[in-house]
Design a protein around this motif. Sequence first.
Motif, PDB file in Angstrom:
ATOM      1  N   GLU A 199       0.902  -1.314  -0.108  1.00 33.58           N
ATOM      2  CA  GLU A 199      -0.176   0.149   0.116  1.00 33.58           C
ATOM      3  C   GLU A 199       1.087   1.087   0.056  1.00 33.58           C
ATOM      4  O   GLU A 199       0.554   2.241  -0.754  1.00 33.58           O
ATOM      5  CB  GLU A 199      -0.970   0.133   1.124  1.00 33.58           C
ATOM      6  N   SER A 200       1.903   1.312   0.670  1.00 27.92           N
ATOM      7  CA  SER A 200       2.694   2.363   0.691  1.00 27.92           C
ATOM      8  C   SER A 200       3.618   2.748  -0.341  1.00 27.92           C
ATOM      9  O   SER A 200       4.031   3.529  -0.757  1.00 27.92           O
ATOM     10  CB  SER A 200       3.510   2.408   2.218  1.00 27.92           C
ATOM     11  N   GLN A 201       3.846   1.386  -0.972  1.00 32.70           N
ATOM     12  CA  GLN A 201       4.806   1.486  -2.298  1.00 32.70           C
ATOM     13  C   GLN A 201       3.878   2.093  -3.447  1.00 32.70           C
ATOM     14  O   GLN A 201       4.276   3.076  -4.196  1.00 32.70           O
ATOM     15  CB  GLN A 201       4.919   0.238  -2.687  1.00 32.70           C
ATOM     16  N   ARG A 202       2.380   2.060  -3.358  1.00 33.69           N
ATOM     17  CA  ARG A 202       1.476   2.619  -4.291  1.00 33.69           C
ATOM     18  C   ARG A 202       1.626   4.016  -3.965  1.00 33.69           C
ATOM     19  O   ARG A 202       1.502   5.011  -4.826  1.00 33.69           O
ATOM     20  CB  ARG A 202       0.151   2.135  -4.265  1.00 33.69           C
ATOM     21  N   ARG A 203       1.648   4.470  -2.696  1.00 37.97           N
ATOM     22  CA  ARG A 203       1.418   5.994  -2.280  1.00 37.97           C
ATOM     23  C   ARG A 203       3.267   6.737  -2.787  1.00 37.97           C
ATOM     24  O   ARG A 203       2.799   7.874  -3.002  1.00 37.97           O
ATOM     25  CB  ARG A 203       1.518   6.153  -0.987  1.00 37.97           C
ATOM     26  N   ALA A 204       3.946   5.818  -2.620  1.00 34.38           N
ATOM     27  CA  ALA A 204       5.283   6.312  -3.083  1.00 34.38           C
ATOM     28  C   ALA A 204       5.208   6.611  -4.501  1.00 34.38           C
ATOM     29  O   ALA A 204       5.759   7.645  -4.925  1.00 34.38           O
ATOM     30  CB  ALA A 204       6.079   5.385  -2.744  1.00 34.38           C
ATOM     31  N   ALA A 205       4.594   5.570  -5.446  1.00 37.08           N
ATOM     32  CA  ALA A 205       4.632   5.825  -6.821  1.00 37.08           C
ATOM     33  C   ALA A 205       3.754   7.128  -7.097  1.00 37.08           C
ATOM     34  O   ALA A 205       4.099   7.947  -7.809  1.00 37.08           O
ATOM     35  CB  ALA A 205       3.765   4.763  -7.583  1.00 37.08           C
ATOM     36  N   ASP A 206       2.561   7.361  -6.379  1.00 36.69           N
ATOM     37  CA  ASP A 206       2.279   8.530  -6.778  1.00 36.69           C
ATOM     38  C   ASP A 206       2.775   9.855  -6.347  1.00 36.69           C
ATOM     39  O   ASP A 206       2.802  11.013  -7.019  1.00 36.69           O
ATOM     40  CB  ASP A 206       0.680   8.555  -5.792  1.00 36.69           C
ATOM     41  N   ALA A 207       3.347   9.762  -5.135  1.00 34.44           N
ATOM     42  CA  ALA A 207       4.214  10.852  -4.729  1.00 34.44           C
ATOM     43  C   ALA A 207       5.302  11.157  -5.840  1.00 34.44           C
ATOM     44  O   ALA A 207       5.679  12.469  -6.173  1.00 34.44           O
ATOM     45  CB  ALA A 207       4.771  10.583  -3.306  1.00 34.44           C
ATOM     46  N   LEU A 208       6.169  10.190  -6.442  1.00 30.38           N
ATOM     47  CA  LEU A 208       7.060  10.510  -7.368  1.00 30.38           C
ATOM     48  C   LEU A 208       6.355  11.059  -8.835  1.00 30.38           C
ATOM     49  O   LEU A 208       7.136  11.909  -9.466  1.00 30.38           O
ATOM     50  CB  LEU A 208       7.718   9.026  -7.648  1.00 30.38           C
ATOM     51  N   LEU A 209       5.217  10.491  -8.943  1.00 31.10           N
ATOM     52  CA  LEU A 209       4.738  10.984 -10.144  1.00 31.10           C
ATOM     53  C   LEU A 209       4.135  12.557 -10.228  1.00 31.10           C
ATOM     54  O   LEU A 209       4.243  13.159 -11.058  1.00 31.10           O
ATOM     55  CB  LEU A 209       3.434  10.136 -10.719  1.00 31.10           C
ATOM     56  N   ALA A 210       3.638  12.941  -8.785  1.00 31.14           N
ATOM     57  CA  ALA A 210       3.704  14.265  -8.587  1.00 31.14           C
ATOM     58  C   ALA A 210       4.918  15.306  -8.966  1.00 31.14           C
ATOM     59  O   ALA A 210       4.295  16.367  -9.186  1.00 31.14           O
ATOM     60  CB  ALA A 210       3.065  14.485  -7.161  1.00 31.14           C
ATOM     61  N   LEU A 211       5.845  14.657  -9.051  1.00 26.03           N
ATOM     62  CA  LEU A 211       7.204  15.439  -9.137  1.00 26.03           C
ATOM     63  C   LEU A 211       7.421  15.617 -10.715  1.00 26.03           C
ATOM     64  O   LEU A 211       8.301  16.320 -11.117  1.00 26.03           O
ATOM     65  CB  LEU A 211       8.445  15.074  -8.518  1.00 26.03           C
ATOM     66  N   GLY A 212       6.428  15.040 -11.589  1.00 23.24           N
ATOM     67  CA  GLY A 212       6.823  15.234 -12.919  1.00 23.24           C
ATOM     68  C   GLY A 212       7.161  14.062 -13.834  1.00 23.24           C
ATOM     69  O   GLY A 212       7.014  14.467 -15.218  1.00 23.24           O
ATOM     70  N   PRO A 213       7.652  12.815 -13.390  1.00 22.26           N
ATOM     71  CA  PRO A 213       7.907  11.990 -14.599  1.00 22.26           C
ATOM     72  C   PRO A 213       6.831  11.290 -15.166  1.00 22.26           C
ATOM     73  O   PRO A 213       5.643  11.398 -14.629  1.00 22.26           O
ATOM     74  CB  PRO A 213       8.706  10.988 -13.711  1.00 22.26           C
ATOM     75  N   GLN A 214       7.100  10.887 -16.334  1.00 17.13           N
ATOM     76  CA  GLN A 214       5.999  10.019 -17.098  1.00 17.13           C
ATOM     77  C   GLN A 214       5.337   8.615 -16.137  1.00 17.13           C
ATOM     78  O   GLN A 214       4.460   8.381 -16.272  1.00 17.13           O
ATOM     79  CB  GLN A 214       6.298   9.973 -18.425  1.00 17.13           C
ATOM     80  N   TRP A 215       6.582   8.152 -16.084  1.00 21.74           N
ATOM     81  CA  TRP A 215       6.348   6.801 -15.098  1.00 21.74           C
ATOM     82  C   TRP A 215       7.312   6.911 -14.023  1.00 21.74           C
ATOM     83  O   TRP A 215       8.312   7.358 -14.039  1.00 21.74           O
ATOM     84  CB  TRP A 215       6.939   5.640 -16.051  1.00 21.74           C
ATOM     85  N   ALA A 216       6.984   5.978 -13.128  1.00 26.71           N
ATOM     86  CA  ALA A 216       7.665   5.800 -11.944  1.00 26.71           C
ATOM     87  C   ALA A 216       7.651   4.329 -11.414  1.00 26.71           C
ATOM     88  O   ALA A 216       6.788   3.523 -11.576  1.00 26.71           O
ATOM     89  CB  ALA A 216       7.137   6.452 -10.694  1.00 26.71           C
ATOM     90  N   LEU A 217       9.124   3.576 -11.151  1.00 33.49           N
ATOM     91  CA  LEU A 217       9.153   2.282 -10.787  1.00 33.49           C
ATOM     92  C   LEU A 217       9.724   2.536  -9.401  1.00 33.49           C
ATOM     93  O   LEU A 217      10.861   2.999  -9.040  1.00 33.49           O
ATOM     94  CB  LEU A 217      10.221   1.779 -11.639  1.00 33.49           C
ATOM     95  N   VAL A 218       8.921   1.732  -8.330  1.00 33.05           N
ATOM     96  CA  VAL A 218       9.560   1.968  -6.933  1.00 33.05           C
ATOM     97  C   VAL A 218       9.739   0.348  -6.662  1.00 33.05           C
ATOM     98  O   VAL A 218       9.155  -0.430  -6.653  1.00 33.05           O
ATOM     99  CB  VAL A 218       8.048   2.214  -6.097  1.00 33.05           C
ATOM    100  N   LYS A 219      10.976   0.245  -6.521  1.00 27.68           N
ATOM    101  CA  LYS A 219      11.536  -1.008  -6.416  1.00 27.68           C
ATOM    102  C   LYS A 219      11.465  -1.391  -5.082  1.00 27.68           C
ATOM    103  O   LYS A 219      11.486  -0.917  -3.987  1.00 27.68           O
ATOM    104  CB  LYS A 219      13.181  -0.859  -6.897  1.00 27.68           C
ATOM    105  N   GLY A 220      11.344  -2.783  -5.009  1.00 25.24           N
ATOM    106  CA  GLY A 220      10.988  -3.510  -3.790  1.00 25.24           C
ATOM    107  C   GLY A 220      12.247  -4.309  -3.307  1.00 25.24           C
ATOM    108  O   GLY A 220      12.315  -5.082  -2.192  1.00 25.24           O
ATOM    109  N   GLY A 221      13.370  -4.126  -3.779  1.00 30.31           N
ATOM    110  CA  GLY A 221      14.258  -5.032  -3.380  1.00 30.31           C
ATOM    111  C   GLY A 221      15.062  -4.885  -2.161  1.00 30.31           C
ATOM    112  O   GLY A 221      15.257  -5.769  -1.303  1.00 30.31           O
ATOM    113  N   HIS A 222      14.705  -3.609  -1.453  1.00 29.07           N
ATOM    114  CA  HIS A 222      15.208  -3.009   0.184  1.00 29.07           C
ATOM    115  C   HIS A 222      14.114  -3.307   0.950  1.00 29.07           C
ATOM    116  O   HIS A 222      14.241  -3.102   2.110  1.00 29.07           O
ATOM    117  CB  HIS A 222      15.639  -1.665   0.028  1.00 29.07           C
ATOM    118  N   LEU A 223      12.789  -3.856   0.546  1.00 23.01           N
ATOM    119  CA  LEU A 223      11.835  -4.289   1.546  1.00 23.01           C
ATOM    120  C   LEU A 223      12.181  -5.698   1.896  1.00 23.01           C
ATOM    121  O   LEU A 223      11.259  -6.722   1.636  1.00 23.01           O
ATOM    122  CB  LEU A 223      10.369  -4.152   0.794  1.00 23.01           C
TER     123      LEU A 223
END
Length: 272
Positions: A162-186
Amino acid sequence: MSGTPKTALTIAGSDSGGGAGIQADLRTFFACGVHGMTAITAVTVQNSLGVQGFTEIPPDVVTAQIKAVAEDMGVDAAKTGMLATTEILEAVAETLDEVHIGRSFDVPFVVDPVAASMTGDPLLRNEALEAIRTQLFPRATLVTPNLDEVRLLTGVEVTDRESQRRAADALLALGPQWALVKGGHLYTDPECVDLLSDGVQHIELPGPRYDTKHTHGGGDTLASAITASLAQDLGVPDAVAEGKRFIERSVADAYPLGAGVGPVSPFWRLRH
């Protein structure tokens, strides 16, 4: 392969140990069948135990490298890695516009917002974080931060899907077309699940979590594998899926080197 391959440009720092940075990008580009070009932003002093120091390249030299290859050889896709300072970040952003690289043009641009090495050593001056948000992200086709970088850039602490999806939304709000939130460190998740989003599509990319500490250069390798696929005209979802497959095999084949953390390995591609 016959004929002239597609080209990919990496704008990043040099790793004297050969496992990350420019060196990881170039060997990944080669393994993925594209011609790699470079604009070196910094020279690091590092080995398997960590980063002992780094020296930035003057911004005008960085931009001259970009212009030299873009104006003569052409760039089919580009990525950034370690950019070190606000001055370099701003110079790179201005130059990318001049040579028509980025989401506003026809050349895909991947931003891997490198802020620290995997051992926690700083690779980015603190004041440069805002320049990443305001100068690079709005120009990016895709951004690929790890979870530490997500927290630094957005303030979102990723602890679950759930927080991974919130992070994607927060990144997209900064202007990129796509955001990849990697889960390797989770590390609480038994799988490595990456989330790709453009604000409309939310694509989960699950993968195995390997029992190895040898993951040096993993983020660079993933971003450069995606960049190589974008250079070969794949769309973003397909390019990310291809990059995910590439890094999974590279982690599975990672090898020990030195007394610390060894690199992920693209050598598996040579056997196929």
